[in-house]
Every structure is written in structure tokens, then in C-alpha cells.
Motif scaffolding. Structure first.
Motif, mmCIF file in Angstrom:
data_model
loop_
_atom_site.group_PDB
_atom_site.id
_atom_site.type_symbol
_atom_site.label_atom_id
_atom_site.label_comp_id
_atom_site.label_asym_id
_atom_site.label_seq_id
_atom_site.Cartn_x
_atom_site.Cartn_y
_atom_site.Cartn_z
ATOM 1 N N ILE A 1 0.401 -2.784 0.222
ATOM 2 C CA ILE A 1 -0.041 -1.360 0.833
ATOM 3 C C ILE A 1 -1.342 -0.693 0.184
ATOM 4 O O ILE A 1 -2.198 -0.431 0.684
ATOM 5 N N ALA A 2 -1.013 -0.657 -1.181
ATOM 6 C CA ALA A 2 -2.172 0.257 -1.759
ATOM 7 C C ALA A 2 -3.482 -0.770 -2.013
ATOM 8 O O ALA A 2 -4.717 -0.214 -1.679
ATOM 9 N N GLY A 3 -3.200 -2.179 -2.085
ATOM 10 C CA GLY A 3 -4.605 -2.770 -2.017
ATOM 11 C C GLY A 3 -5.238 -2.726 -0.631
ATOM 12 O O GLY A 3 -6.517 -2.792 -0.519
ATOM 13 N N ALA A 4 -4.475 -2.837 0.500
ATOM 14 C CA ALA A 4 -4.976 -2.809 1.666
ATOM 15 C C ALA A 4 -5.795 -1.459 1.930
ATOM 16 O O ALA A 4 -6.766 -1.392 2.620
ATOM 17 N N PHE A 5 -5.096 -0.501 1.503
ATOM 18 C CA PHE A 5 -5.689 0.940 1.444
ATOM 19 C C PHE A 5 -7.147 0.813 0.792
ATOM 20 O O PHE A 5 -8.100 1.302 1.264
ATOM 21 N N ALA A 6 -7.156 0.492 -0.314
ATOM 22 C CA ALA A 6 -8.306 0.603 -1.460
ATOM 23 C C ALA A 6 -9.360 -0.112 -0.919
ATOM 24 O O ALA A 6 -10.655 -0.015 -0.833
ATOM 25 N N ALA A 7 -9.125 -1.255 -0.138
ATOM 26 C CA ALA A 7 -10.024 -2.226 0.442
ATOM 27 C C ALA A 7 -10.730 -1.712 1.733
ATOM 28 O O ALA A 7 -12.204 -1.701 1.887
ATOM 29 N N VAL A 8 -10.020 -0.700 2.516
ATOM 30 C CA VAL A 8 -10.573 -0.220 3.502
ATOM 31 C C VAL A 8 -11.319 1.260 3.331
ATOM 32 O O VAL A 8 -12.398 1.750 3.825
ATOM 33 N N HIS A 9 -10.695 1.687 2.229
ATOM 34 C CA HIS A 9 -11.340 3.235 1.917
ATOM 35 C C HIS A 9 -11.406 3.476 0.523
ATOM 36 O O HIS A 9 -10.617 4.214 -0.391
ATOM 37 N N PRO A 10 -12.366 2.924 -0.084
ATOM 38 C CA PRO A 10 -12.621 2.539 -1.450
ATOM 39 C C PRO A 10 -12.920 4.040 -2.030
ATOM 40 O O PRO A 10 -12.636 4.307 -3.124
ATOM 41 N N HIS A 11 -13.743 4.851 -1.152
ATOM 42 C CA HIS A 11 -14.046 6.139 -1.748
ATOM 43 C C HIS A 11 -12.772 7.030 -2.084
ATOM 44 O O HIS A 11 -13.095 8.371 -2.503
ATOM 45 N N ARG A 12 -11.806 6.786 -1.384
ATOM 46 C CA ARG A 12 -10.523 7.530 -1.597
ATOM 47 C C ARG A 12 -9.830 7.432 -2.633
ATOM 48 O O ARG A 12 -8.656 8.039 -3.065
ATOM 49 N N VAL A 13 -10.198 6.258 -3.637
ATOM 50 C CA VAL A 13 -9.305 5.820 -4.510
ATOM 51 C C VAL A 13 -10.119 5.691 -5.744
ATOM 52 O O VAL A 13 -11.305 5.040 -5.918
ATOM 53 N N ALA A 14 -9.847 6.739 -6.852
ATOM 54 C CA ALA A 14 -10.453 6.721 -8.138
ATOM 55 C C ALA A 14 -9.924 5.587 -9.154
ATOM 56 O O ALA A 14 -10.890 5.321 -10.080
ATOM 57 N N GLY A 15 -9.060 5.112 -8.742
ATOM 58 C CA GLY A 15 -8.283 3.983 -9.851
ATOM 59 C C GLY A 15 -7.139 3.325 -9.235
ATOM 60 O O GLY A 15 -6.475 4.148 -8.336
ATOM 61 N N LEU A 16 -6.880 2.202 -8.845
ATOM 62 C CA LEU A 16 -5.862 1.397 -8.443
ATOM 63 C C LEU A 16 -4.994 0.790 -9.699
ATOM 64 O O LEU A 16 -5.491 -0.450 -10.331
#
Length: 296
Positions: free
Chosen positions: A127-142
Motif C-alpha cells: 500500500i505504501a509503495g502504491a501511494f508513493a508512486a502516485v503521490h510522491p510529493h506527499r512522502v518525505a521518506g518511504l
């Protein structure tokens, strides 16, 4: 052969007493669905929020040891994924990771979280990977702990077999039987009785429909493909004794992410429960480095 101890009265009382500091909350989203979650909100406004996504047999309550330590310096939130706890299931009977990522975005929007450090454990990594792929600006670090890679890149026969085996086990055993059969595999031989009881307690509380939907997600997701679309900071860690998402499997995820794998000694799949000091230190270090990425 080791056995998994039942949660006795004293252990249950201790767990519930610790959880009372971080009571379950519920928020209704614009899509008219509910998300239940637990949170600790530090007064330190300079630190980015940390968002925790649990695995297929767990829930928000499993992160209480991380709440107790990391909550002293930053806002820490853990959701019950759709179909878990009091969270509304996703609509599709056979959902994709993107369905859960859509709910994650709505939840973060509702809480006013524009940017965060995102941590996914096992299924939560999909889920985290799918979110980061579409909303990278929302994720400072994964940060991915014992990430499940998904079977999306495998043949249809493999995907269907993996899915159907897990669904049959759920139907045969139910949540309590599932906890009895599967919780032993979640931990290393070094785990304490309390850690074993804790994992079993969390797993026994899963909701069959939500677990079945997550099984479909696991069968069809492809974490490596999503990570290839995300250009931000990624870190991957696994317990050396993890027999579910093995170090070799996690090494392939780390290579796909362009990062080095951290291997934690004396820890299995649910390492953040059985080796909380080691995992909390990894999380804290990653968060502090990510704090410098507050801006896009």
C-alpha cells in the motif's frame, strides 16, 4: 516444536493498559467511509508525521511500542487498513493496492497531513509503495519493513494458487485458528512469550472479509514496479530470521529500490514487535533524516 502461548489475563491486562494511552479513534472521510486509527501527537512541530501501515494479520494496535518511544518527538499515526478494525472495507471484492492507496490519501487529507514519513510492514509495504508512486510529493521518506513483494509479476497460475491457498486456510481456520497456526511463523526463536502472545492477539482480531480482500491485493500487487516509479528516499529492513519475507526476497526489493538492505539480528517477520529497540532505532534514524525533506 515451539508452541504459541495463549494471551493470559495478566498479559492481556498489560497490553490493554498500554493501549489505553493511544485509544482507537475513527474519522469519516468525504467518500462516506470510516477509518479507525491510533495516534500520539507530540508538540514538536518541526518533525514530520510518521504514518504506520500494518501487515495482513495485524492492526493499528501492534505499533504501541513505537508509539511509546517515537511519540515523544513527533506525531505518530497507525491506521486499521480498510476492512480491519472499524475501517470500512474497500468496495472491490478483488482490490488492487491502488484502492487502498486512494483511501490512504483521503485519510491523510482528512487529518491535514500534507507530507509524512510513510512506513509499511509486510502487506502495508504494498500500500505504501502504491501511494508513493502516485503521490510522491506527499512522502518525505518511504521505509519498508519486511516488505511483501506481491505476486503481480508472477504467472496467473502462481497468483491464483497463492491466493486460493490463503483463502482456503482462512475459511477452514477462522481468525482464532489462523492466529494459532500462523503467528509462530511471524517471530524468531528469540522472541519472548509476551511478543508471541501479542502477535497472536493482534492476528486473532482480523476480520475475515477484510483479510480475504487483502489476500487478493497480495496476489496481484507488484511492489518492485511501484518502487521504480518513486524517486524519493527509500530504506528497506528485514529480520535475519524472517521466514515469510526472507532476507533474500527483501534484498531483491532493496535492489529494485536502489538502496541497501538492513538486516536486523535476532528478529523474524514481526521484528518491530519482538525486537522493538532495534526497529524503533531504525525508524527514528530514518525519520530524523527525512525531516530535512519537509519541502518537496
Amino acid at each position: 516444536m515451539s508452541t504459541v502461548p495463549s494471551v493470559n489475563a495478566d498479559q492481556k491486562a498489560t497490553l490493554e493498559a498500554r493501549l489505553t494511552r493511544f485509544p482507537a479513534q475513527q474519522i469519516w472521510l468525504a467518500s462516506q467511509r470510516a477509518v479507525s486509527y491510533r495516534e500520539v501527537d507530540s508538540a514538536d512541530s518541526d518533525a514530520l508525521p510518521l504514518v504506520l501501515l500494518h501487515g495482513i494479520g495485524s492492526g493499528a494496535a501492534s505499533w504501541v511500542q513505537q508509539f511509546e518511544v517515537l511519540g515523544a518527538t513527533r506525531r505518530v499515526l497507525a491506521w486499521d487498513a480498510p476492512g480491519y478494525g472499524a475501517s470500512t472495507p474497500v468496495a472491490a471484492e478483488s482490490p488492487a493496492a491502488s484502492d487502498y492507496a486512494t483511501v490512504l490519501k483521503e485519510w491523510l487529507d482528512a487529518l491535514g497531513i500534507e507530507r509524512c514519513v510513510l512506513l509499511g510492514h509486510s502487506l502495508g509495504a504494498l500500500i505504501a509503495g502504491a501511494f508513493a508512486a502516485v503521490h510522491p510529493h506527499r512522502v518525505a521518506g518511504l521505509l519498508l519493513l519486511s516488505p511483501a513483494g506481491g505476486y503481480g509479476a508472477a504467472s496467473a497460475d502462481v497468483r491464483e494458487t497463492k491466493r486460493d491457498q490463503r483463502l482456503a486456510m482462512l475459511k477452514e481456520l477462522g481468525p482464532l485458528g489462523l492466529a494459532e497456526k500462523r503467528s509462530t511463523n511471524m517471530l524468531s526463536a528469540h522472541a519472548s512469550d509476551e511478543a508471541r502472545a501479542w502477535v497472536r492477539w493482534n492476528m486473532s482480531r482480523v476480520i475475515p472479509h477484510g483479510y480475504a480482500q487483502a489476500t487478493h491485493l497480495l496476489a496481484d500487487a507488484d511492489l518492485a514496479a511501484d518502487l521504480a516509479r518513486y524517486r524519493g528516499r527509500i530504506s528497506v529492513a528485514v529480520g535475519v530470521d524472517d521466514i515469510i519475507t526472507t532476507p533474500d526476497a527483501c534484498e531483491r526489493i532493496a535492489l529494485a529500490a536502489g538502496t541497501q538492505l538492513q538486516v536486523v539480528p535476532r528478529a523474524g517477520h514481526a521484528g518491530y514487535i519482538e525486537a522493538p529497540a532495534a526497529y524503533t532505532a531504525i525508524i527514528d534514524t530514518f525519520c530524523r533524516t527525512s525531516d530535512g525533506q519537509r519541502s518537496q
